[in-house]
Every structure is written in C-alpha cells, then in structure tokens.
Design an enzyme around this catalytic site. Sequence first.
Site, PDB file in Angstrom:
ATOM      1  N   ARG A 120       0.828  -1.048  -0.408  1.00 37.51           N
ATOM      2  CA  ARG A 120      -0.021   0.069  -0.126  1.00 37.51           C
ATOM      3  C   ARG A 120       1.003   1.128   0.045  1.00 37.51           C
ATOM      4  O   ARG A 120       0.417   2.543   0.700  1.00 37.51           O
ATOM      5  CB  ARG A 120      -1.187  -0.164   0.765  1.00 37.51           C
ATOM      6  CG  ARG A 120      -2.071  -1.318   1.180  1.00 37.51           C
ATOM      7  CD  ARG A 120      -3.525  -1.132   0.152  1.00 37.51           C
ATOM      8  NE  ARG A 120      -4.395  -1.749   0.228  1.00 37.51           N
ATOM      9  CZ  ARG A 120      -5.277  -1.737   1.006  1.00 37.51           C
ATOM     10  NH1 ARG A 120      -5.503  -0.340   1.913  1.00 37.51           N
ATOM     11  NH2 ARG A 120      -6.299  -2.376   1.467  1.00 37.51           N
ATOM     12  N   ARG A 164      -3.319   6.539   0.002  1.00 41.11           N
ATOM     13  CA  ARG A 164      -4.386   8.114   0.669  1.00 41.11           C
ATOM     14  C   ARG A 164      -3.742   8.516   1.518  1.00 41.11           C
ATOM     15  O   ARG A 164      -3.176   9.460   2.092  1.00 41.11           O
ATOM     16  CB  ARG A 164      -5.194   7.378   1.622  1.00 41.11           C
ATOM     17  CG  ARG A 164      -6.465   6.975   1.024  1.00 41.11           C
ATOM     18  CD  ARG A 164      -7.765   6.732   2.230  1.00 41.11           C
ATOM     19  NE  ARG A 164      -7.467   5.776   2.155  1.00 41.11           N
ATOM     20  CZ  ARG A 164      -7.855   4.661   3.202  1.00 41.11           C
ATOM     21  NH1 ARG A 164      -9.041   4.997   3.066  1.00 41.11           N
ATOM     22  NH2 ARG A 164      -7.849   3.565   3.486  1.00 41.11           N
ATOM     23  N   ARG A 222      -6.617  11.474  -7.178  1.00 38.15           N
ATOM     24  CA  ARG A 222      -7.969  10.777  -7.392  1.00 38.15           C
ATOM     25  C   ARG A 222      -8.924  12.273  -6.705  1.00 38.15           C
ATOM     26  O   ARG A 222     -10.015  11.338  -6.226  1.00 38.15           O
ATOM     27  CB  ARG A 222      -8.083   9.752  -5.790  1.00 38.15           C
ATOM     28  CG  ARG A 222      -7.492   8.755  -6.420  1.00 38.15           C
ATOM     29  CD  ARG A 222      -8.286   8.234  -7.155  1.00 38.15           C
ATOM     30  NE  ARG A 222      -9.529   7.270  -6.242  1.00 38.15           N
ATOM     31  CZ  ARG A 222     -10.044   6.804  -5.308  1.00 38.15           C
ATOM     32  NH1 ARG A 222      -9.177   6.742  -4.748  1.00 38.15           N
ATOM     33  NH2 ARG A 222     -10.969   7.338  -4.909  1.00 38.15           N
ATOM     34  N   ASP A 228      -6.685  -2.949  -7.537  1.00 42.86           N
ATOM     35  CA  ASP A 228      -7.256  -3.300  -6.298  1.00 42.86           C
ATOM     36  C   ASP A 228      -7.902  -5.240  -6.134  1.00 42.86           C
ATOM     37  O   ASP A 228      -7.850  -5.396  -7.125  1.00 42.86           O
ATOM     38  CB  ASP A 228      -8.597  -2.516  -5.888  1.00 42.86           C
ATOM     39  CG  ASP A 228      -8.648  -2.863  -4.524  1.00 42.86           C
ATOM     40  OD1 ASP A 228      -8.535  -2.649  -3.034  1.00 42.86           O
ATOM     41  OD2 ASP A 228     -10.041  -3.737  -4.082  1.00 42.86           O
ATOM     42  N   TYR A 281     -15.221 -11.392   0.758  1.00 39.94           N
ATOM     43  CA  TYR A 281     -16.104 -10.150   0.726  1.00 39.94           C
ATOM     44  C   TYR A 281     -17.040 -10.255  -0.408  1.00 39.94           C
ATOM     45  O   TYR A 281     -18.173 -10.188  -0.301  1.00 39.94           O
ATOM     46  CB  TYR A 281     -14.946  -9.054  -0.027  1.00 39.94           C
ATOM     47  CG  TYR A 281     -14.538  -8.128   0.337  1.00 39.94           C
ATOM     48  CD1 TYR A 281     -14.892  -7.727   1.284  1.00 39.94           C
ATOM     49  CD2 TYR A 281     -12.741  -8.577   0.581  1.00 39.94           C
ATOM     50  CE1 TYR A 281     -13.952  -6.582   2.079  1.00 39.94           C
ATOM     51  CE2 TYR A 281     -12.457  -7.706   0.889  1.00 39.94           C
ATOM     52  CZ  TYR A 281     -12.785  -7.034   1.935  1.00 39.94           C
ATOM     53  OH  TYR A 281     -11.595  -6.350   2.386  1.00 39.94           O
TER      54      TYR A 281
HETATM   55  O1  CP3 Z   1       0.462   0.460  -2.820  1.00 36.21           O
HETATM   56  C1  CP3 Z   1      -0.118  -0.673  -2.977  1.00 36.21           C
HETATM   57  O2  CP3 Z   1      -0.231  -1.773  -2.553  1.00 36.21           O
HETATM   58  C2  CP3 Z   1      -1.297  -1.301  -4.538  1.00 36.21           C
HETATM   59  C3  CP3 Z   1      -2.512  -0.498  -4.588  1.00 36.21           C
HETATM   60  C4  CP3 Z   1      -3.625  -1.931  -3.423  1.00 36.21           C
HETATM   61  C5  CP3 Z   1      -4.895  -1.143  -3.259  1.00 36.21           C
HETATM   62  N1  CP3 Z   1      -5.059  -2.459  -2.605  1.00 36.21           N
HETATM   63  C6  CP3 Z   1      -5.194   0.428  -3.693  1.00 36.21           C
HETATM   64  C7  CP3 Z   1      -5.954   0.581  -2.774  1.00 36.21           C
HETATM   65  C8  CP3 Z   1      -3.611  -2.938  -2.900  1.00 36.21           C
HETATM   66  C9  CP3 Z   1      -2.070  -3.816  -3.202  1.00 36.21           C
HETATM   67  C10 CP3 Z   1      -5.247  -3.595  -2.541  1.00 36.21           C
HETATM   68  C11 CP3 Z   1      -5.309  -4.729  -2.093  1.00 36.21           C
HETATM   69  C12 CP3 Z   1      -6.158  -4.278  -1.496  1.00 36.21           C
HETATM   70  N2  CP3 Z   1      -7.261  -3.759  -1.510  1.00 36.21           N
HETATM   71  C13 CP3 Z   1      -6.327  -5.564  -0.087  1.00 36.21           C
HETATM   72  C14 CP3 Z   1      -4.835  -6.583  -0.165  1.00 36.21           C
HETATM   73  C15 CP3 Z   1      -4.091  -5.697   1.268  1.00 36.21           C
HETATM   74  C16 CP3 Z   1      -4.139  -5.385   2.462  1.00 36.21           C
HETATM   75  O3  CP3 Z   1      -3.943  -4.052   1.967  1.00 36.21           O
HETATM   76  O4  CP3 Z   1      -4.585  -6.390   2.772  1.00 36.21           O
HETATM   77  C17 CP3 Z   1      -7.856  -5.750   0.478  1.00 36.21           C
HETATM   78  C18 CP3 Z   1      -7.952  -5.920   1.209  1.00 36.21           C
HETATM   79  C19 CP3 Z   1      -8.347  -4.539  -0.618  1.00 36.21           C
HETATM   80  C20 CP3 Z   1      -9.448  -4.415   0.077  1.00 36.21           C
HETATM   81  C21 CP3 Z   1      -9.737  -2.920  -0.182  1.00 36.21           C
HETATM   82  N3  CP3 Z   1     -10.108  -2.026  -1.047  1.00 36.21           N
HETATM   83  C22 CP3 Z   1      -9.996  -2.234   1.491  1.00 36.21           C
HETATM   84  C23 CP3 Z   1      -9.741  -2.707   2.674  1.00 36.21           C
HETATM   85  C24 CP3 Z   1      -9.770  -0.521   0.687  1.00 36.21           C
HETATM   86  C25 CP3 Z   1     -10.018   0.315   2.626  1.00 36.21           C
HETATM   87  C26 CP3 Z   1     -11.409   0.829   1.788  1.00 36.21           C
HETATM   88  C27 CP3 Z   1     -11.070   1.703   3.006  1.00 36.21           C
HETATM   89  O5  CP3 Z   1     -11.079   3.529   1.911  1.00 36.21           O
HETATM   90  O6  CP3 Z   1     -10.459   2.124   4.226  1.00 36.21           O
HETATM   91  C28 CP3 Z   1      -9.692  -0.972   0.052  1.00 36.21           C
HETATM   92  C29 CP3 Z   1      -9.182   0.429  -0.702  1.00 36.21           C
HETATM   93  C30 CP3 Z   1      -8.077   0.830  -1.592  1.00 36.21           C
HETATM   94  N4  CP3 Z   1      -7.668   0.050  -2.546  1.00 36.21           N
HETATM   95  C31 CP3 Z   1      -7.467   2.016  -1.549  1.00 36.21           C
HETATM   96  C32 CP3 Z   1      -5.922   1.774  -2.319  1.00 36.21           C
HETATM   97  C33 CP3 Z   1      -5.684   2.971  -1.900  1.00 36.21           C
HETATM   98  C34 CP3 Z   1      -8.278   2.773  -0.527  1.00 36.21           C
HETATM   99  C35 CP3 Z   1      -9.508   3.723  -2.106  1.00 36.21           C
HETATM  100  C36 CP3 Z   1      -9.537   5.719  -1.865  1.00 36.21           C
HETATM  101  O7  CP3 Z   1      -8.306   5.980  -1.868  1.00 36.21           O
HETATM  102  O8  CP3 Z   1     -10.515   5.597  -1.925  1.00 36.21           O
END
Ligand code: CP3
Length: 323
Positions: free
Chosen positions: A5, A9, A18, A54, A129
């Site tokens: 990640r 954010r 974004r 994602d 999910y």
């Molecule tokens: O930099 C990186 O690692 C690449 C980007 C990445 C994202 N999601 C972008 C993202 C990666 C590798 C993921 C994987 C992901 N997504 C996982 C596995 C990794 C982990 O964290 O355990 C999981 C469980 C998800 C599902 C998911 N997507 C969640 C739980 C969330 C957070 C929701 C929140 O807003 O709190 C997301 C959204 C997400 N994925 C964001 C990003 C940058 C935030 C969205 C935003 O910016 O509005």
Amino acid sequence: MWFMRQAGRSLPEYRRVRADVPMLEACARPDMIVEITMQPVRRYGVDAAIYFSDIVVPLRAIGVGIDIKAGVGPVVEQPIRDADGVGQLRDLEPDDVWYVTEAVGELVGELGERPLIGFAGGPFTLASYLIEGGPSKNHERTKAMMYGQPELWHRLMRRLSVITAEFLRVQVAAGASAVQLFDSWAGALSAADYRESVLPHASWIFDQLANLDVPRIHFGVGTGELLPSLSEAGADVVGVDWRVPLGEAAQRVRRGTALQGNLDPATLFAPEEVVNERARGILTQGRAAEGHVFNLGHGVLPDTDPDALARLTDFVHEETARG
Ligand code: CP3
C-alpha cells in the site's frame, strides 16, 4: 524493499489525482494507474513498484456488482451465497482488463530496471467479500458456507482461482516481473481449515504461474500458524506480518523460501530512532531466511507521514549497502 500500500491515501499527490475520480474508475484508467503507481517510486526511491489496482478489479471486470466505498472497503450488491451466484462468475478474458495490459506496458517502460510487482487477492479474501457482501470481522457467513456446504465452497474457490490465475497471467504477460497473492484475511482460519478449504486452491494458482518464471509472493495477516501452509502452496516468497519474528518465520517455511516483511506499520508513528532500531532488528532477523525483501507487516496506514517512509527507505538502503 517496497511497502505494501505504498501508493494511496498517505500521499498528498495521490489524494490530489483521486479527488474527483472514484476508486474503481481510477483502476480502469491507464493514465491514472501509471501516475499513481509511480508516485511512491518517485517520492521514496523504493526498489519496486506495486501495480495500482485493487483486489476486486477482476471481479468487477467480469460483471460482478461490486464497488469500493471510501472508508468502508469493497461492497457487493448481491452477495454470493448459492449455486446461482457462483454460476455467475464467468472466466476472465484478457480483453476484460485491457487497461491492465496497457498500463503495465507503459509502467515497465517507465520503470526501466526497477521491477513492477503485479498482484491479486487470494481466494479466501475474495470469497469473504463476495459472501459477506462487504468487509467482515468474523467472516461468519463465509465460514458457514465453508463448513456447511463444502461442495459449493470448493466450486466458488475453483471459479475464483481460475479468474485470479488469469488476472495474474495478464499482468506478467504485459511485463510485471513478480506477483503477490494478497490473501489478507486467511489468518481468520485455523491451520486445519486453511489446509482443507483454501490451500488446494492457492496451490493451484501458484502452479498455474510456475512456468512464467517470475517470483511469486504469498501474503496474509495473522498467519503465524499458517506460515507452513502458505509456503507449501508453492510461493517463492512468504510475506510475514509483524507478529512473528522473521527468524522464527524462517523455521516455519519450506527450505529455499525467501521472506518478506515485517515492520509493524504503526511503528512509523513512533520517533525516528525507534523506527530505525526496529528496522535494523528486522534486517538482522531477515538473515535467517534464504532471502529477505524488506517491507511492512501489512499495508501503509492512511495517516502515515510520507516523510517517515522516506526516512525509513533511506535507512534500509544505507544499512543494506553496508552489508
Ligand atoms: O500500493 C499498493 O499496495 C497498491 C494498491 C492496493 C490497493 N488495494 C489500493 C487501494 C493494493 C495492493 C490493494 C489490495 C487490497 N485491497 C487488499 C489486500 C491488501 C491488504 O491491505 O490487506 C484488500 C483487503 C483490499 C480491499 C480494500 N480496498 C480495502 C479493505 C480498502 C480500504 C477501504 C477504505 O477506504 O478504508 C480498499 C480501498 C483501496 N484500495 C484504497 C486504495 C489506495 C483506498 C481507496 C481510496 O483511496 O479511496
């Protein structure tokens, strides 16, 4: 070294690009994917980029009604809980994710020697999910299907595995030089349940990728008890969260397996001396493994100060240059 990640954010430049674009739209636009993937590389000089996307992207690409709600996570319109639901999960075709092929191609050109890591969600995490309909603390409906309708469960897992393997194959075909399977929530399972209900599918996915000749990383959170199984699934590298010291983790994985991790992401909120001392400890512990990729034990927390990550990157680079 790189950070799970690392794009996202915690970076003001990410929040800027974004601002008016929903998450899953950003994940389908090559220009945004390239820009966001490059942001942490430019800022920190980490050794690898992780493809910006994602875990739900391949599901959305085959028509599943799924969205990402800010501050919540993935939300599914019609949770999958029966054979009809599973039947709706069709195969993923490369054309469904044309933007992945395009963005990876551009990124590989821009990154030069620096590797691009592709990724996908692991089958348990995706299933959770889909079945729960959104984020879940206890995964109770998921486990109810796993324990109570094993035939349906395995059918769902087979579908997800086919989709996931293809999604990873597309990324490698376009130029990604490593892949990570994020089965983030697998740690919710006992070792026995993981072995029976998930391991065969994770193994199948890694088998499908074996002939692509790229390192395969397998990661989950809270997986201390599962490390032998995560390793047995066939990964070249096992990601470890912050709960298990790397020296101990090295004993739990197959010989020849490298480790990735495992600084507690919350450490970055502590003073610099503390971060450095802990990072040094992790580098020392990492020598017990057959190879070590420095990373956090889970993703960068949204409120992390980017300067703390920049300092940590420099520190690890200095320490490892010294040998
Ligand atoms: O930099 C990186 O690692 C690449 C980007 C990445 C994202 N999601 C972008 C993202 C990666 C590798 C993921 C994987 C992901 N997504 C996982 C596995 C990794 C982990 O964290 O355990 C999981 C469980 C998800 C599902 C998911 N997507 C969640 C739980 C969330 C957070 C929701 C929140 O807003 O709190 C997301 C959204 C997400 N994925 C964001 C990003 C940058 C935030 C969205 C935003 O910016 O509005």
